[in-house]
Each structure stands twice: as C-alpha cells, then as structure tokens.
Design a protein around this motif. Structure first.
Motif, PDB file in Angstrom:
ATOM      1  N   TYR A 102       0.846  -1.185   0.000  1.00 54.89           N
ATOM      2  CA  TYR A 102       0.000   0.000   0.000  1.00 54.89           C
ATOM      3  C   TYR A 102       0.887   1.244   0.000  1.00 54.89           C
ATOM      4  O   TYR A 102       2.014   1.214   0.492  1.00 54.89           O
ATOM      5  CB  TYR A 102      -0.910   0.028   1.222  1.00 54.89           C
ATOM      6  N   SER A 103       0.335   2.360  -0.513  1.00 60.81           N
ATOM      7  CA  SER A 103       1.107   3.595  -0.561  1.00 60.81           C
ATOM      8  C   SER A 103       0.347   4.795  -0.004  1.00 60.81           C
ATOM      9  O   SER A 103       0.834   5.480   0.883  1.00 60.81           O
ATOM     10  CB  SER A 103       1.552   3.889  -2.001  1.00 60.81           C
ATOM     11  N   LYS A 104      -0.840   5.056  -0.552  1.00 60.52           N
ATOM     12  CA  LYS A 104      -1.633   6.222  -0.129  1.00 60.52           C
ATOM     13  C   LYS A 104      -2.939   5.707   0.446  1.00 60.52           C
ATOM     14  O   LYS A 104      -3.768   5.141  -0.280  1.00 60.52           O
ATOM     15  CB  LYS A 104      -1.888   7.153  -1.322  1.00 60.52           C
ATOM     16  N   TYR A 105      -3.174   5.971   1.732  1.00 62.45           N
ATOM     17  CA  TYR A 105      -4.340   5.349   2.349  1.00 62.45           C
ATOM     18  C   TYR A 105      -4.597   5.895   3.748  1.00 62.45           C
ATOM     19  O   TYR A 105      -3.762   6.585   4.339  1.00 62.45           O
ATOM     20  CB  TYR A 105      -4.158   3.833   2.425  1.00 62.45           C
ATOM     21  N   GLU A 245       6.155   3.188   0.099  1.00 65.14           N
ATOM     22  CA  GLU A 245       5.094   2.192   0.005  1.00 65.14           C
ATOM     23  C   GLU A 245       5.589   0.895   0.619  1.00 65.14           C
ATOM     24  O   GLU A 245       6.780   0.736   0.902  1.00 65.14           O
ATOM     25  CB  GLU A 245       4.688   1.941  -1.451  1.00 65.14           C
ATOM     26  N   ILE A 264      -9.093  -0.359   5.540  1.00 64.43           N
ATOM     27  CA  ILE A 264      -8.258   0.598   4.816  1.00 64.43           C
ATOM     28  C   ILE A 264      -9.057   1.267   3.718  1.00 64.43           C
ATOM     29  O   ILE A 264      -9.993   0.681   3.161  1.00 64.43           O
ATOM     30  CB  ILE A 264      -7.024  -0.120   4.231  1.00 64.43           C
ATOM     31  N   GLU A 266      -7.954   3.353   0.242  1.00 63.47           N
ATOM     32  CA  GLU A 266      -6.829   3.755  -0.600  1.00 63.47           C
ATOM     33  C   GLU A 266      -7.187   4.959  -1.461  1.00 63.47           C
ATOM     34  O   GLU A 266      -8.351   5.206  -1.775  1.00 63.47           O
ATOM     35  CB  GLU A 266      -6.415   2.594  -1.502  1.00 63.47           C
ATOM     36  N   SER A 268      -5.778   7.210  -5.053  1.00 67.85           N
ATOM     37  CA  SER A 268      -4.925   7.173  -6.248  1.00 67.85           C
ATOM     38  C   SER A 268      -3.967   8.353  -6.287  1.00 67.85           C
ATOM     39  O   SER A 268      -2.904   8.283  -6.910  1.00 67.85           O
ATOM     40  CB  SER A 268      -5.778   7.153  -7.516  1.00 67.85           C
TER      41      SER A 268
END
Length: 279
Positions: A102-105, A245, A264, A266, A268
């Motif tokens: 995961y990166s943006k969340y 990430e 979670i 997320e 974009s």
C-alpha cells in the motif's frame, strides 16, 4: 401578530438554511476523512491476504500466538499469564503481515490490552505496534512504526509514537528544546538528531488497562507525509518519507493485545495534509 408570525417564519428559514449548510459541511468532512469507502482487510475468520512470522521461525506457533477469536486477533490467547519473562528468549516477537503493498491510504484499527505479559516486558511495558511502508518482512522489518504502548510504571501513553528503523528516513518536528511532536506551523523545530524514537504529543485521550478499546488511524500519502491519530486526536506527523510504500504488519511483543476492525481506504493521488490535521 403578523410581525410575530413573519419573525417565526424567518427564524425557521434561517434554521433550515444553517442546518443544511452544516449537514453539507459534515458530509464533505466525512468524505475527506474517509468515513466511506473503507475495505476490511482482516475478515475476522482466517488469514486470507496475510502471512505470519515470529522471531523463532516457528510457523505452527505463529498461528497459536495470533489466535483468531470472535472476529478479533487475540495475541497470546493460548499462552500462560507470563511467558519467558526476562530470559532473553523473545521468540514470540513477530508480526502478521499483509501480502499486498500500500502507498496512499487511511488505515483504521482498534486495540485494547489484556493482562498477560511476555518476554522483555520489564524494559518495554505493554508494547506492540503497527509497521507500514515495509520493504521486507523480517523481525524487525524495515518500515515506519506506529507505536502501540503503555508504560504503567510512569502512567504514560506511547501509542502514536513514531519509530524509525535503520534505512528509513523522514522529517520530524518537535517542541523546541523538547522531545515530543509539534507541527512546524505551531513552532515545531526540525529534529536533526536522526534518533530512532519520536514521541507523540502528550494526551490523556487513551485507554490503558481498563478493558476499553482505542481507535487508531494512520493517514499516509506515499512519500509526502504520515499522520498518527489516537481516538480522533492527531498525536504525531512526519514528512518526506522513505520508503514510500510497502506492506503492513501488526506486532506481537511484550503483552497480550487484541486487534479488531482492521480496514483501509486507498487513494490514487495524495490529498493535502490540511484536510486531516483538524481533530
């Protein structure tokens, strides 16, 4: 009489308009702070989407350490009230990891403490945590940690502390001449020490050994920033994260702990930090 009716009508109109405006603002805030669009990443039944690891490498024991019971993860459920205390044997230290990166969340979860204690409890009292942006699944991994901890000897909350292992970078701001988080817009000074432990801002808004749940949030936008929240309160922030990430892992360490409602949302694209800094 006519003026009185007209006044009442106007007041009612104003009330309706104000109520509608407040409702719109609330809906907008809910959308921004992520009250919708969450996905449960722990189903409460099995370990689909996850893998378990302990320091001692015992896969069968890992399933025992991370017992699933009543839709919760119950760490040390199947163990005695004390385990390997001060023996140097910390084999049950470990994490249950997501398989997905995961990166943006926004990550939300709840936890509460039990009564059992284990391993090096005397040094690190009621200690666990959540790692994110993990690039490996070692014990301990390379990633950023949202500390989950309560020091009963000092009656001090440590949940929300930031921990920076080797090969991890971020910018962190603290109270001048102090060691607790303070946003730079409020006078916080950039920490130049490169220490590994960064204390959350002091708060009384936590549950310790009272059998009540804490609500935690990690709001992280790739390499831009991370926000640690505890029971709705912003307690820590860092900027310019590296790595940006990775997988996510929940710890077993020195005490019995329960985790539930792990979910979670997320994104974009990164959202401005200002949308999340208000408690």
């Amino acid at each position: 009489m006519y003026k009185m009716k007209y006044l009442k009508f106007n007041l009612l109109t104003v009330f309706v308009v104000v109520f509608s405006l407040l409702s719109s603002i609330a809906q907008s805030q809910n959308k921004k702070t992520g009250n919708k669009g969450f996905v449960k990443i722990f189903n409460g039944k099995n370990w689909d989407g996850w893998h378990l690891k302990l320091r001692n490498g015992d896969e069968a024991m890992a399933k025992k350490v991370y017992a699933i019971h009543n839709k919760k993860v119950h760490v040390y459920k199947n163990f005695p009230d004390s385990l390997d205390l001060e023996t140097g044997e910390n084999g049950t230290h470990g994490l249950f990891y997501t398989n997905k990166k995961y990166s943006k969340y926004i990550l939300k979860f709840q936890y509460k403490w039990g009564k059992k204690i284990a391993n090096n409890f005397k040094r690190w009292q009621y200690d666990a945590g959540v790692y994110y942006h993990i690039v490996d699944d070692k014990i301990w991994p390379t990633g950023i940690e949202y500390q989950v901890r309560y020091d009963h000897t000092k009656n001090r909350n440590h949940t929300g502390d930031l921990i920076r292992p080797k090969d991890v970078e971020y910018d962190w701001y603290a109270v001048p001449e102090g060691d607790t988080y303070l946003h730079p817009n409020e006078g916080g000074k950039l920490d130049e020490s490169k220490n590994w432990l960064h204390f959350a801002s002091p708060t009384k808004n936590y549950n310790a050994l009272n059998n009540k749940w804490n609500q935690c949030e990690i709001i992280v936008m790739g390499d831009k920033y991370t926000i640690h929240k505890l029971n709705g309160e912003v307690v820590n922030v860092a900027f310019n994260l590296n790595p940006s990430e990775g997988i996510i892992g929940f710890q077993s360490e020195t005490a019995e702990i329960y985790y539930k409602n792990i979910k979670i949302k997320e994104f974009s694209e990164s959202l401005p930090i200002e949308e999340f800094l208000k408690n």
